[in-house]
Design a protein around this motif. Sequence first.
Motif, PDB file in Angstrom:
ATOM      1  N   VAL A 119      92.162  16.862  55.797  1.00  0.00           N
ATOM      2  CA  VAL A 119      92.925  15.674  55.410  1.00  0.00           C
ATOM      3  C   VAL A 119      93.941  15.441  56.510  1.00  0.00           C
ATOM      4  CG1 VAL A 119      94.429  14.587  53.719  1.00  0.00           C
ATOM      5  CG2 VAL A 119      92.671  16.206  52.953  1.00  0.00           C
ATOM      6  N   GLY A 120      93.732  14.399  57.292  1.00  0.00           N
ATOM      7  CA  GLY A 120      94.634  14.166  58.405  1.00  0.00           C
ATOM      8  C   GLY A 120      94.640  15.353  59.346  1.00  0.00           C
ATOM      9  N   ARG A 121      95.815  15.838  59.678  1.00  0.00           N
ATOM     10  CA  ARG A 121      95.940  16.951  60.623  1.00  0.00           C
ATOM     11  C   ARG A 121      95.755  18.314  59.965  1.00  0.00           C
ATOM     12  NH1 ARG A 121     102.210  15.489  61.530  1.00  0.00           N
ATOM     13  NH2 ARG A 121     101.107  13.503  61.638  1.00  0.00           N
ATOM     14  N   TYR A 123      73.512  13.989  44.441  1.00  0.00           N
ATOM     15  CA  TYR A 123      72.204  13.546  44.934  1.00  0.00           C
ATOM     16  C   TYR A 123      72.297  12.767  46.252  1.00  0.00           C
ATOM     17  CZ  TYR A 123      70.289  14.986  40.456  1.00  0.00           C
ATOM     18  OH  TYR A 123      69.886  15.729  39.368  1.00  0.00           O
ATOM     19  N   LEU A 124      73.504  12.574  46.742  1.00  0.00           N
ATOM     20  CA  LEU A 124      73.690  11.886  48.012  1.00  0.00           C
ATOM     21  C   LEU A 124      75.048  12.300  48.560  1.00  0.00           C
ATOM     22  CD1 LEU A 124      72.624   9.499  49.926  1.00  0.00           C
ATOM     23  CD2 LEU A 124      74.248   8.058  48.671  1.00  0.00           C
ATOM     24  N   ALA A 125      75.106  12.577  49.867  1.00  0.00           N
ATOM     25  CA  ALA A 125      76.378  12.929  50.509  1.00  0.00           C
ATOM     26  C   ALA A 125      76.315  12.519  51.970  1.00  0.00           C
ATOM     27  CB  ALA A 125      76.651  14.425  50.379  1.00  0.00           C
ATOM     28  N   ARG A 126      76.975  11.416  52.308  1.00  0.00           N
ATOM     29  CA  ARG A 126      76.971  10.913  53.678  1.00  0.00           C
ATOM     30  C   ARG A 126      78.403  10.651  54.134  1.00  0.00           C
ATOM     31  NH1 ARG A 126      71.699   6.783  53.376  1.00  0.00           N
ATOM     32  NH2 ARG A 126      70.190   8.445  52.945  1.00  0.00           N
ATOM     33  N   THR A 127      78.702  11.089  55.348  1.00  0.00           N
ATOM     34  CA  THR A 127      80.049  10.973  55.898  1.00  0.00           C
ATOM     35  C   THR A 127      79.979  10.448  57.325  1.00  0.00           C
ATOM     36  OG1 THR A 127      80.921  12.790  54.541  1.00  0.00           O
ATOM     37  CG2 THR A 127      82.134  12.242  56.548  1.00  0.00           C
ATOM     38  N   THR A 128      80.892   9.544  57.656  1.00  0.00           N
ATOM     39  CA  THR A 128      80.984   9.039  59.025  1.00  0.00           C
ATOM     40  C   THR A 128      82.446   8.732  59.328  1.00  0.00           C
ATOM     41  OG1 THR A 128      79.978   7.489  60.601  1.00  0.00           O
ATOM     42  CG2 THR A 128      80.708   6.588  58.488  1.00  0.00           C
ATOM     43  N   ARG A 149      85.433   7.829  49.382  1.00  0.00           N
ATOM     44  CA  ARG A 149      86.718   8.426  49.775  1.00  0.00           C
ATOM     45  C   ARG A 149      87.025   8.101  51.235  1.00  0.00           C
ATOM     46  NH1 ARG A 149      87.169  14.930  49.750  1.00  0.00           N
ATOM     47  NH2 ARG A 149      85.432  14.543  51.172  1.00  0.00           N
ATOM     48  N   ALA A 150      88.283   7.764  51.511  1.00  0.00           N
ATOM     49  CA  ALA A 150      88.734   7.490  52.870  1.00  0.00           C
ATOM     50  C   ALA A 150      89.866   8.459  53.203  1.00  0.00           C
ATOM     51  CB  ALA A 150      89.220   6.048  53.004  1.00  0.00           C
ATOM     52  N   ARG A 151      89.646   9.278  54.232  1.00  0.00           N
ATOM     53  CA  ARG A 151      90.672  10.241  54.650  1.00  0.00           C
ATOM     54  C   ARG A 151      91.262   9.822  55.994  1.00  0.00           C
ATOM     55  NH1 ARG A 151      87.280  15.480  54.825  1.00  0.00           N
ATOM     56  NH2 ARG A 151      85.554  13.983  54.876  1.00  0.00           N
ATOM     57  N   PRO A 152      92.565   9.969  56.165  1.00  0.00           N
ATOM     58  CA  PRO A 152      93.199   9.520  57.414  1.00  0.00           C
ATOM     59  C   PRO A 152      92.740  10.354  58.605  1.00  0.00           C
ATOM     60  CG  PRO A 152      94.732  10.849  56.146  1.00  0.00           C
ATOM     61  CD  PRO A 152      93.526  10.633  55.265  1.00  0.00           C
ATOM     62  N   HIS A 153      92.609   9.706  59.736  1.00  0.00           N
ATOM     63  CA  HIS A 153      92.283  10.397  60.981  1.00  0.00           C
ATOM     64  C   HIS A 153      93.497  11.227  61.411  1.00  0.00           C
ATOM     65  CE1 HIS A 153      91.360  10.875  65.300  1.00  0.00           C
ATOM     66  NE2 HIS A 153      90.091  10.762  64.923  1.00  0.00           N
ATOM     67  N   LYS A 211      91.476   4.760  62.774  1.00  0.00           N
ATOM     68  CA  LYS A 211      90.235   5.409  62.375  1.00  0.00           C
ATOM     69  C   LYS A 211      90.434   6.120  61.036  1.00  0.00           C
ATOM     70  CE  LYS A 211      88.579   6.430  67.075  1.00  0.00           C
ATOM     71  NZ  LYS A 211      88.178   7.513  68.011  1.00  0.00           N
ATOM     72  N   CYS A 212      89.331   6.397  60.360  1.00  0.00           N
ATOM     73  CA  CYS A 212      89.383   7.208  59.139  1.00  0.00           C
ATOM     74  C   CYS A 212      88.034   7.865  58.909  1.00  0.00           C
ATOM     75  CB  CYS A 212      89.786   6.376  57.919  1.00  0.00           C
ATOM     76  SG  CYS A 212      88.544   5.185  57.354  1.00  0.00           S
ATOM     77  N   LEU A 213      88.034   8.949  58.150  1.00  0.00           N
ATOM     78  CA  LEU A 213      86.805   9.596  57.713  1.00  0.00           C
ATOM     79  C   LEU A 213      86.397   8.957  56.394  1.00  0.00           C
ATOM     80  CD1 LEU A 213      88.282  11.733  59.592  1.00  0.00           C
ATOM     81  CD2 LEU A 213      86.915  13.454  58.391  1.00  0.00           C
TER      82      LEU A 213
END
Length: 457
Positions: free
Chosen positions: A69-71, A189-194, A347-351, A357-359
Amino acid sequence: MTKQEILRGAGDLPDWPEQTLRGHALDGYRYTSSEFAEKEWSSLWTKVWLLLGREEEMPTPGDWQQEEVGRESIVMVRQTDRSIKAFYNVCQHRGQRLVSEEKGHARRFICPYHSWAWNTDGSLDFVQDPDDFPGGDPCGKLKLAEIPCEVFAGFIWVNMDPDCVSLREFLGPVWSEWSVYGIEKWKRYLARTTVLPVNWKVVMDNFNESYHVNTVHRPKGADVEKLRIHSGVDTSYTTSRFDMADEGHGRMIMLGGYAGPAIDKEGMVGEPLATILREWGLEPADFTGRGEATREALQQARRELGPDRGYGYFDDLCDSQLTDAYHYTLFPNFAVSLWVDGFHFLRARPHPTDPGKCLFDNWWYAPDPAGSEGPVRTTAGLVKRDAAVAHEVFDLGKQSMGLTIDQDISIFPAQQMGMRSRGYKGSYLSRQESRVSRLHEMVDDCIAGRQPWKQKN
């Protein structure tokens, strides 16, 4: 009875309290400024409950998961007493991260730098040359830095604030509404992250309003597009319900199970609603020309057949929950569409360094009743029920995140660029975008040191 009366009827969940909004202009610097991102980090991200891991993926003592999560990097580990503890992923010797993988199993965490060994409860078990420390042997004196950790709905939640309220207090009405589904038993049943080239709030703004649905997600003519959009959900803001909790979370309810949006020119029920009706013993042809009748019929069928098919929690749901789309946004960075048989995890996590940018995560969970057959519907299509689900992490554009989500993502980058323009003077929001304004008010409140979930106590 009109759709508005149905939505506000006694069969639905209790109302959330009315909120008075101060209004928000959504100035561009909020999405681009490193200084503002630093304020968010110190006053928001380190003060709220964050959904990170999944309990079922850590069945054995010593199993662990790591998420960023962030740093910060957080390690969650199953204890010998079956509880779960969470620690900052950092050795107390010289600051080396202890683990770099997403998950694993360990009897002890061995620092890759100087081999200090930490037990899974955070205690220090071994150091090289213990007699060479002027302050004495570090074992028995040092521990990993632990942070509050709780489990709810099968997910692991952490809070970097040592003086935080309980997770239940933070979630408010969401706690009771989610508890009846038994989500802790559902499978992924699905897990994709970019990584997206946008600030995390661009993502969350989008999921806090429905104003974009009929433009970004409107049918383009392709057969697959028609199949997706004809899901029987009434997306009109006039029949949708928008709620905001005192704690800062949002809820939107859209009427579902209607054949109206899926009726072709001959009056026949289209897909995928036609297949869904058949799955519950209903013949789509029986509703030709009367698409408004499918919602109640589907509710009754699920009510009657669900428990015998392994969906025992159907008895605990109101009629609305058996068909309608329940969309929640949990402050600050989690959105979920909760269907009667699906949990769409967004879910959006801070870069850690770049506010532009975000994860971004797009996952899907669903129940798996004993004896169930057939594939599971996800936002990325049908998935075999017994298929092993890997966490797919990839660069943006290398793979689809799922049709609907790809459409959202296609809009985001240009908006982030627009936030840098001197020509952008701030937003002009509709009522159906009120939850967007509320999100930013909450961000400002956190920066000012006001936390509504604490003020209620």
